[in-house]
Design a protein around this motif. Structure first.
Motif, PDB file in Angstrom:
ATOM      1  N   TRP A 165       0.526  -1.319  -0.503  1.00  0.00           N
ATOM      2  CA  TRP A 165      -0.500   0.156   0.430  1.00  0.00           C
ATOM      3  C   TRP A 165       1.151   1.194  -0.355  1.00  0.00           C
ATOM      4  O   TRP A 165       0.023   2.041  -0.326  1.00  0.00           O
ATOM      5  CB  TRP A 165      -0.684  -0.584   1.112  1.00  0.00           C
ATOM      6  CG  TRP A 165      -2.104  -1.030   1.207  1.00  0.00           C
ATOM      7  CD1 TRP A 165      -1.965  -2.436   1.272  1.00  0.00           C
ATOM      8  CD2 TRP A 165      -3.043  -1.164   0.068  1.00  0.00           C
ATOM      9  NE1 TRP A 165      -2.740  -2.747   1.033  1.00  0.00           N
ATOM     10  CE2 TRP A 165      -3.523  -2.115   0.649  1.00  0.00           C
ATOM     11  CE3 TRP A 165      -3.864   0.579  -0.583  1.00  0.00           C
ATOM     12  CZ2 TRP A 165      -4.771  -2.143  -0.298  1.00  0.00           C
ATOM     13  CZ3 TRP A 165      -4.799  -0.150  -1.230  1.00  0.00           C
ATOM     14  CH2 TRP A 165      -5.475  -1.840  -1.064  1.00  0.00           C
ATOM     15  N   GLY A 166       2.047   1.189   0.782  1.00  0.00           N
ATOM     16  CA  GLY A 166       3.341   2.461   0.393  1.00  0.00           C
ATOM     17  C   GLY A 166       3.296   2.431  -1.634  1.00  0.00           C
ATOM     18  O   GLY A 166       3.333   3.676  -1.226  1.00  0.00           O
ATOM     19  N   LEU A 167       2.954   1.911  -2.019  1.00  0.00           N
ATOM     20  CA  LEU A 167       3.131   2.436  -3.376  1.00  0.00           C
ATOM     21  C   LEU A 167       1.949   3.790  -3.470  1.00  0.00           C
ATOM     22  O   LEU A 167       2.183   4.098  -4.883  1.00  0.00           O
ATOM     23  CB  LEU A 167       2.433   1.875  -4.543  1.00  0.00           C
ATOM     24  CG  LEU A 167       3.445   0.363  -4.380  1.00  0.00           C
ATOM     25  CD1 LEU A 167       3.055  -0.594  -5.155  1.00  0.00           C
ATOM     26  CD2 LEU A 167       4.960   0.730  -4.953  1.00  0.00           C
ATOM     27  N   LEU A 168       1.276   3.665  -2.821  1.00  0.00           N
ATOM     28  CA  LEU A 168       0.050   4.648  -3.502  1.00  0.00           C
ATOM     29  C   LEU A 168       0.683   6.515  -2.828  1.00  0.00           C
ATOM     30  O   LEU A 168       0.074   7.627  -3.041  1.00  0.00           O
ATOM     31  CB  LEU A 168      -1.270   4.383  -2.234  1.00  0.00           C
ATOM     32  CG  LEU A 168      -1.895   3.668  -2.490  1.00  0.00           C
ATOM     33  CD1 LEU A 168      -3.705   2.811  -1.728  1.00  0.00           C
ATOM     34  CD2 LEU A 168      -2.337   3.387  -4.463  1.00  0.00           C
ATOM     35  N   SER A 169       1.401   6.045  -1.350  1.00  0.00           N
ATOM     36  CA  SER A 169       2.569   7.602  -1.284  1.00  0.00           C
ATOM     37  C   SER A 169       3.283   7.246  -2.109  1.00  0.00           C
ATOM     38  O   SER A 169       4.523   6.874  -1.644  1.00  0.00           O
ATOM     39  CB  SER A 169       2.196   7.328  -0.119  1.00  0.00           C
ATOM     40  OG  SER A 169       2.924   8.482   0.693  1.00  0.00           O
ATOM     41  N   PRO A 170       3.438   8.771  -2.104  1.00  0.00           N
ATOM     42  CA  PRO A 170       5.364   9.501  -2.254  1.00  0.00           C
ATOM     43  C   PRO A 170       5.812   9.351  -1.104  1.00  0.00           C
ATOM     44  O   PRO A 170       7.381   8.863  -1.778  1.00  0.00           O
ATOM     45  CB  PRO A 170       5.177  10.720  -3.534  1.00  0.00           C
ATOM     46  CG  PRO A 170       4.054  11.669  -3.070  1.00  0.00           C
ATOM     47  CD  PRO A 170       2.864   9.667  -2.151  1.00  0.00           C
ATOM     48  N   ALA A 171       5.425   9.838  -0.163  1.00  0.00           N
ATOM     49  CA  ALA A 171       6.382  10.127   0.736  1.00  0.00           C
ATOM     50  C   ALA A 171       6.952   8.950   0.658  1.00  0.00           C
ATOM     51  O   ALA A 171       8.159   8.336   1.614  1.00  0.00           O
ATOM     52  CB  ALA A 171       5.695  10.782   2.435  1.00  0.00           C
ATOM     53  N   VAL A 172       6.151   7.800   1.267  1.00  0.00           N
ATOM     54  CA  VAL A 172       6.763   6.052   1.760  1.00  0.00           C
ATOM     55  C   VAL A 172       7.713   5.674   0.561  1.00  0.00           C
ATOM     56  O   VAL A 172       8.643   4.622   1.374  1.00  0.00           O
ATOM     57  CB  VAL A 172       5.305   5.584   1.603  1.00  0.00           C
ATOM     58  CG1 VAL A 172       5.557   4.161   2.151  1.00  0.00           C
ATOM     59  CG2 VAL A 172       4.284   5.948   2.870  1.00  0.00           C
ATOM     60  N   LEU A 173       7.088   6.229  -0.571  1.00  0.00           N
ATOM     61  CA  LEU A 173       8.372   5.114  -1.582  1.00  0.00           C
ATOM     62  C   LEU A 173       9.702   5.496  -1.310  1.00  0.00           C
ATOM     63  O   LEU A 173      10.590   5.294  -1.642  1.00  0.00           O
ATOM     64  CB  LEU A 173       8.008   5.658  -2.599  1.00  0.00           C
ATOM     65  CG  LEU A 173       6.692   4.366  -3.046  1.00  0.00           C
ATOM     66  CD1 LEU A 173       5.604   5.244  -4.761  1.00  0.00           C
ATOM     67  CD2 LEU A 173       6.975   3.074  -3.163  1.00  0.00           C
TER      68      LEU A 173
END
Length: 471
Positions: free
Chosen positions: A364-372
């Protein structure tokens, strides 16, 4: 048209005092963040060197005793060559060396321990990898270079791109441009690309300067970090470009972009982490500790039965008749192994839930650029949760090997000799995490950027007609 756009944008940026001021502020923030990362790196190195020196002092004493006894001389500390003393008191120090990239991304290194004393008195279930820290610092994170790039740089991008199209629309210049045989969306995209290149050059200078000041050598990891930064910048420029295409008011563009920043950088990562804890909750650690205490109590009350059962499973450790009877330490070492066998289902549940949580965040981190970006930066720095889980697995595996190495000596009631010390297992941390995961993060950011840019170009005619009708 491209050359004219370049000259026009360079002229605008060079005369924009806010852009120049914020660029200087960005330089100072990055240098300060680099200084914080360097201080954390030095403290970690100092703590580790101190632990290594203390461990080396113990090992040197053992070597001295063994060398003295091998010459046929007596030594007042001869008892230190007992297998129980070496396995428990001397032990082995497991360390996770810091990389130079950790100066840029502190990551999880303030949450997890990077050095563990391996001793046969420790249970695998109670080996602690966590460190205490200031709860306020844990809430907001460390002010390192990854923090500046993740949270602050997108705000700079928003400040200087939110009205690139609407400003022209509100002033009436966009009608004049549309009357010429040019693609206005392509013209706008060129302006965004020029500003992207300008900010990328500034950040390249800042990152290079910071790396030189903190004493980093150029490496593949550093180059990959640059690429990850460029991909993260491209994503936010693409978001701003698409909002400019849809928007018809500078104020609404600013509100929309700030709302997206709050959603993608602040809210979504928190929701992903909380959802992981909800979907895959960790078993109670209090329950685990209670089970450990209860199991220890039961095994200590039936130590003779425990030892008999252990020897039935390990007949190679049974001594010949006439030798000394088995004592406390044989029962203690046997109970350690049997206890871990009984508690392994509980420990496995911990590890299984932790693995599922990590997979959930990765998906689900693919939805957030910050997580990536954060995940890629900390993985390059060797300070991600993946790195510490790998270190934890190495320590637990070595802990089993360490105790198994002393089992024959303990059950034989024999002292260690100088040659036995040379054959002791040595811990060596090896990371098998490469840059493949980081390259995936870079690819996802670039793909999303390209898709948004293509969507903006496809909306040319319809958005122009809509904008003119509203104006």
């Amino acid at each position: 048209m491209v050359s004219q756009n370049i000259r026009h944008e360079v002229r605008l940026l060079s005369r924009n005092y806010w852009f120049i001021s914020l660029s200087l502020v960005l330089v100072l923030l990055c240098l300060y963040a680099g200084y914080n990362g360097l201080r954390h790196f030095e403290r970690r190195q100092a703590d580790q060197q101190q632990a290594i020196a203390a461990q080396q002092e113990k090992e040197d004493l053992i070597q001295e005793v063994a060398l003295t006894l091998s010459k046929g001389e007596e030594h007042p500390s001869a008892f230190r060559l007992s297998p129980m003393n070496v396995a428990i008191y001397t032990g082995q120090l497991a360390t996770m060396p810091a990389t130079e990239m950790s100066k840029l991304a502190i990551g999880q290194s303030d949450l997890y321990s990077h050095q563990i004393k391996i001793s046969s008195s420790e249970d695998l279930a109670t080996l602690s990898f966590n460190e205490l820290n200031n709860p306020v610092q844990l809430l907001f994170g460390n002010f390192d270079l990854a923090f500046v790039l993740t949270y602050l740089v997108p705000l700079v991008i928003i400040a200087f791109t939110y009205n690139l199209r609407t400003q022209e629309l509100e002033s009436g210049r966009l009608r004049l441009l549309a009357s010429n045989p040019i693609n206005t969306n392509l013209w706008l995209l060129q302006r965004f690309i020029i500003r992207y290149c300008s900010l990328a050059l500034i950040l390249t200078f800042i990152l290079t300067l910071t790396a030189v000041i903190v004493g980093m050598a150029f490496s593949l990891s550093l180059i990959t970090f640059f690429l990850l930064t460029y991909a993260y910048l491209a994503f936010w420029f693409a978001v701003s470009y698409l909002v400019n295409i849809y928007g018809y008011s500078s104020a609404k563009n600013a509100v929309s972009l700030l709302s997206l920043w709050i959603l993608l950088v602040l809210i979504l990562p928190t929701v992903i982490n909380q959802a992981a804890n909800t979907v895959y909750p960790m078993p109670s650690r209090v329950t685990l500790l209670n089970e450990i205490r209860q199991t220890k109590k039961e095994l200590s009350q039936e130590q003779d039965k425990v030892l008999d059962e252990y020897l039935r499973n390990h007949p190679e450790l049974i001594r010949n008749e006439g030798q000394n009877a088995y004592g406390y330490w044989q029962g203690y070492f046997a109970s350690q192994e049997l206890m871990e066998e009984q508690l392994s289902p509980v420990i496995d549940r911990f590890d299984e839930q932790l693995t599922k949580q990590q997979k959930w965040v990765d998906s689900w981190g693919l939805l957030s650029p910050a997580v990536l970006f954060q995940d890629g930066a900390t993985e390059l720095a060797g300070t991600s949760s993946k790195n510490y889980n790998e270190f934890k697995a190495n320590v637990r595996s070595f802990s089993l090997d360490w105790r198994a190495h002393f089992m024959p000596f303990v059950f034989d009631n024999s002292m260690l000799e100088h040659s036995d010390l040379e054959a002791l297992p040595k811990f060596e941390y090896r990371s098998f995490l490469g840059t493949s995961g980081v390259l995936v993060n870079i690819s996802v950011l670039l793909i999303l950027s390209v898709l948004m840019a293509m969507r903006g170009l496809a909306l040319e005619g319809k958005q122009e007609l809509l904008s003119f009708s509203r104006s």
